[in-house]
Scaffold this active site. Structure first.
Site, PDB file in Angstrom:
ATOM      1  N   LYS A   1       0.838  -1.215   0.000  1.00  0.00           N
ATOM      2  CA  LYS A   1       0.000   0.000   0.000  1.00  0.00           C
ATOM      3  C   LYS A   1       0.863   1.252   0.000  1.00  0.00           C
ATOM      4  CE  LYS A   1      -4.251  -1.941   1.210  1.00  0.00           C
ATOM      5  NZ  LYS A   1      -5.526  -2.030   1.661  1.00  0.00           N
TER       6      LYS A   1
ATOM      7  N   LYS B   1     -11.070  -4.136  -2.789  1.00  0.00           N
ATOM      8  CA  LYS B   1     -12.054  -3.052  -2.901  1.00  0.00           C
ATOM      9  C   LYS B   1     -11.429  -1.675  -3.034  1.00  0.00           C
ATOM     10  CE  LYS B   1     -13.408  -4.004   1.780  1.00  0.00           C
ATOM     11  NZ  LYS B   1     -12.213  -3.705   2.587  1.00  0.00           N
TER      12      LYS B   1
ATOM     13  N   LYS C   1      -4.710  -9.589  -6.471  1.00  0.00           N
ATOM     14  CA  LYS C   1      -5.896  -9.847  -5.644  1.00  0.00           C
ATOM     15  C   LYS C   1      -7.063  -8.944  -6.035  1.00  0.00           C
ATOM     16  CE  LYS C   1      -6.714  -8.227  -1.393  1.00  0.00           C
ATOM     17  NZ  LYS C   1      -6.722  -7.902   0.028  1.00  0.00           N
TER      18      LYS C   1
HETATM   19  N1  AQP Z   1      -9.513 -11.139  -3.039  1.00  0.00           N
HETATM   20  C1  AQP Z   1      -9.699 -11.729  -1.865  1.00  0.00           C
HETATM   21  N2  AQP Z   1      -9.730 -13.062  -1.767  1.00  0.00           N
HETATM   22  C2  AQP Z   1      -9.929 -13.676  -0.564  1.00  0.00           C
HETATM   23  N3  AQP Z   1     -10.117 -12.990   0.577  1.00  0.00           N
HETATM   24  C3  AQP Z   1     -10.103 -11.655   0.519  1.00  0.00           C
HETATM   25  N4  AQP Z   1     -10.260 -10.703   1.458  1.00  0.00           N
HETATM   26  C4  AQP Z   1     -10.166  -9.475   0.883  1.00  0.00           C
HETATM   27  N5  AQP Z   1      -9.945  -9.601  -0.431  1.00  0.00           N
HETATM   28  C5  AQP Z   1      -9.895 -10.942  -0.694  1.00  0.00           C
HETATM   29  C6  AQP Z   1     -10.504 -10.972   2.861  1.00  0.00           C
HETATM   30  O1  AQP Z   1     -11.651 -10.228   3.249  1.00  0.00           O
HETATM   31  C7  AQP Z   1     -11.547  -9.927   4.632  1.00  0.00           C
HETATM   32  C8  AQP Z   1     -11.835  -8.474   4.853  1.00  0.00           C
HETATM   33  O2  AQP Z   1     -10.854  -7.699   4.213  1.00  0.00           O
HETATM   34  P1  AQP Z   1     -10.550  -6.243   4.709  1.00  0.00           P
HETATM   35  O3  AQP Z   1     -11.651  -5.362   4.370  1.00  0.00           O
HETATM   36  O4  AQP Z   1     -10.213  -6.257   6.138  1.00  0.00           O
HETATM   37  O5  AQP Z   1      -9.260  -5.780   3.966  1.00  0.00           O
HETATM   38  P2  AQP Z   1      -8.336  -6.389   2.903  1.00  0.00           P
HETATM   39  O6  AQP Z   1      -7.844  -7.734   3.246  1.00  0.00           O
HETATM   40  O7  AQP Z   1      -7.254  -5.397   2.658  1.00  0.00           O
HETATM   41  O8  AQP Z   1      -9.346  -6.481   1.685  1.00  0.00           O
HETATM   42  P3  AQP Z   1      -9.480  -5.521   0.478  1.00  0.00           P
HETATM   43  O9  AQP Z   1     -10.761  -5.811  -0.217  1.00  0.00           O
HETATM   44  O10 AQP Z   1      -8.233  -5.614  -0.345  1.00  0.00           O
HETATM   45  O11 AQP Z   1      -9.603  -4.115   1.160  1.00  0.00           O
HETATM   46  P4  AQP Z   1      -8.769  -2.809   0.939  1.00  0.00           P
HETATM   47  O12 AQP Z   1      -8.715  -2.676  -0.538  1.00  0.00           O
HETATM   48  O13 AQP Z   1      -9.546  -1.766   1.620  1.00  0.00           O
HETATM   49  O14 AQP Z   1      -7.421  -3.018   1.558  1.00  0.00           O
HETATM   50  C9  AQP Z   1     -10.141 -10.337   5.083  1.00  0.00           C
HETATM   51  O15 AQP Z   1     -10.243 -11.571   5.766  1.00  0.00           O
HETATM   52  C10 AQP Z   1      -9.405 -10.500   3.798  1.00  0.00           C
HETATM   53  O16 AQP Z   1      -8.378 -11.457   3.911  1.00  0.00           O
END
Ligand code: AQP
Length: 328
Positions: A112, A198, A195
């Site tokens: 990030k 969001k 990955k």
């Molecule tokens: N692509 C993915 N495949 C499997 N698991 C995923 N998770 C996120 N993306 C995938 C899992 O969703 C849970 C919640 O995620 P989070 O909101 O805490 O943050 P993150 O892991 O950083 O997910 P994002 O969507 O990529 O969010 P941003 O973009 O805001 O950083 C976690 O258990 C995560 O592993």
């Protein structure tokens, strides 16, 4: 001790199919296993710039999504992280027990921050895993279901628990990451080597997408050379990702899916994957819309915060006492 399960999602953007498969899809199963503490990680959402109104809306959406996924408030506590002050209080303590070197090795921070100007990288982004460890520790959670991307943070939380308990006695419960076998990392449809995420929405399926949009996205997903529907992450990352999505939603193994699609061409296979996603998300979206309309999430969040505060405050006191803070 019975299983104590903690799970959370950051309200940073529109939820994706990756979040659904990692957290929401398993919610009912988790509630059958033990006591669930389920939170909206709104303090974590502040680690990257976010508009206040967007944060508010995302938090409401997320509460409604949890309920639409079958969250039962009688068997779990759903709450906003910010409505339990113990998260921030424990964070102020625990930041003294994790070290800069450890935090700077975290992959998520490296990924990030690499996209940001150095003087715009907040301390909160760097220290994110400290707060995440506190989220877990406060509820004595022994099980933390996550996607693969979060396992490094759970390892760090385990190191913290070890370090703390070695110094002060058996105060904190050791958590364990639980990663789904199939669906641990859902990839972008437009670039299956990264990955689905969001906050970097390229090739995402969003949980609010219309069926026609979902179909279009899946039909135009990047696929690979050849014509066989076979799981091979190295040579067929696009097809492997679609197989993973199908299996995670249908709760079947990859080899079962390979048998089903043995004689399929890519186009027909993609149609079947699109049908599976639409079949799963359409009823989910209907429930979500009803919950948004009747605002039933409001009472659930209130009750959940009460339950969460009661447990979190006990742990906080235990920690404060152990380290020598006067409790008056
Ligand atoms: N692509 C993915 N495949 C499997 N698991 C995923 N998770 C996120 N993306 C995938 C899992 O969703 C849970 C919640 O995620 P989070 O909101 O805490 O943050 P993150 O892991 O950083 O997910 P994002 O969507 O990529 O969010 P941003 O973009 O805001 O950083 C976690 O258990 C995560 O592993």
């Amino acid at each position: 001790m019975a299983e104590r399960i903690l799970t959370g999602i950051k309200p940073t953007g529109q939820l994706t199919l990756g979040n659904y498969i990692a957290v929401l899809k398993n919610l009912k199963q988790q509630m059958d296993r033990g006591e669930c503490f389920i939170f909206i990680a709104d303090l974590h959402a502040l680690t990257l710039p976010i508009d206040p109104e967007v944060l508010r809306q995302n938090s409401i959406d997320l509460a409604a999504f949890y309920l639409a996924a079958g969250l039962d408030p009688k068997r779990s506590a759903l709450f906003l992280q910010s409505s339990v002050p113990a998260h921030s209080e424990l964070n102020a303590i625990m930041q003294n027990y994790l070290y800069m070197g450890e935090l700077s090795r975290m992959t998520q921070f490296k990924e990030k921050s690499a996209k940001m100007k150095e003087n715009a990288i907040g301390l909160g982004l760097f220290a994110y895993p400290v707060l995440m460890a506190c989220d877990i520790i406060l509820y004595d959670a022994n099980i933390v279901p996550v996607g693969e991307d979060q396992t490094q943070h759970i390892e760090l939380a385990r190191d913290l628990v070890n370090r703390f308990n070695n110094r002060y006695g058996n105060i904190l419960t050791m958590p364990k990451a639980e990663v789904r076998k199939v669906g641990k990392r859902i990839m972008s449809l437009s670039n299956p080597t990264v990955k689905m995420s969001k906050s970097d929405p390229k090739g995402d399926i969003f949980l609010k997408d219309d069926p026609a949009v979902i179909r279009k996205k899946i039909m135009s997903a990047v696929t690979d050379l050849g014509s066989e529907v076979k799981f091979d992450e190295e040579n067929k990352p696009g097809i492997s990702n679609l197989l993973t999505i199908y299996c995670a939603l249908k709760d079947i193994s990859i080899s079962e899916a390979e048998q089903i699609f043995a004689n399929y061409r890519y186009g027909d296979f993609k149609k079947a994957v699109a049908d599976a996603v639409i079949d799963e998300l359409v009823p989910f979206q209907e429930r979500y819309r009803q919950i948004i309309k009747d605002k039933s999430y409001e009472d659930v969040l209130n009750e959940g915060a009460k339950k969460a505060r009661a447990i979190a405050n006990q742990t906080l006191k235990r920690v404060q006492k152990a380290i020598g803070l006067l409790i008056v």
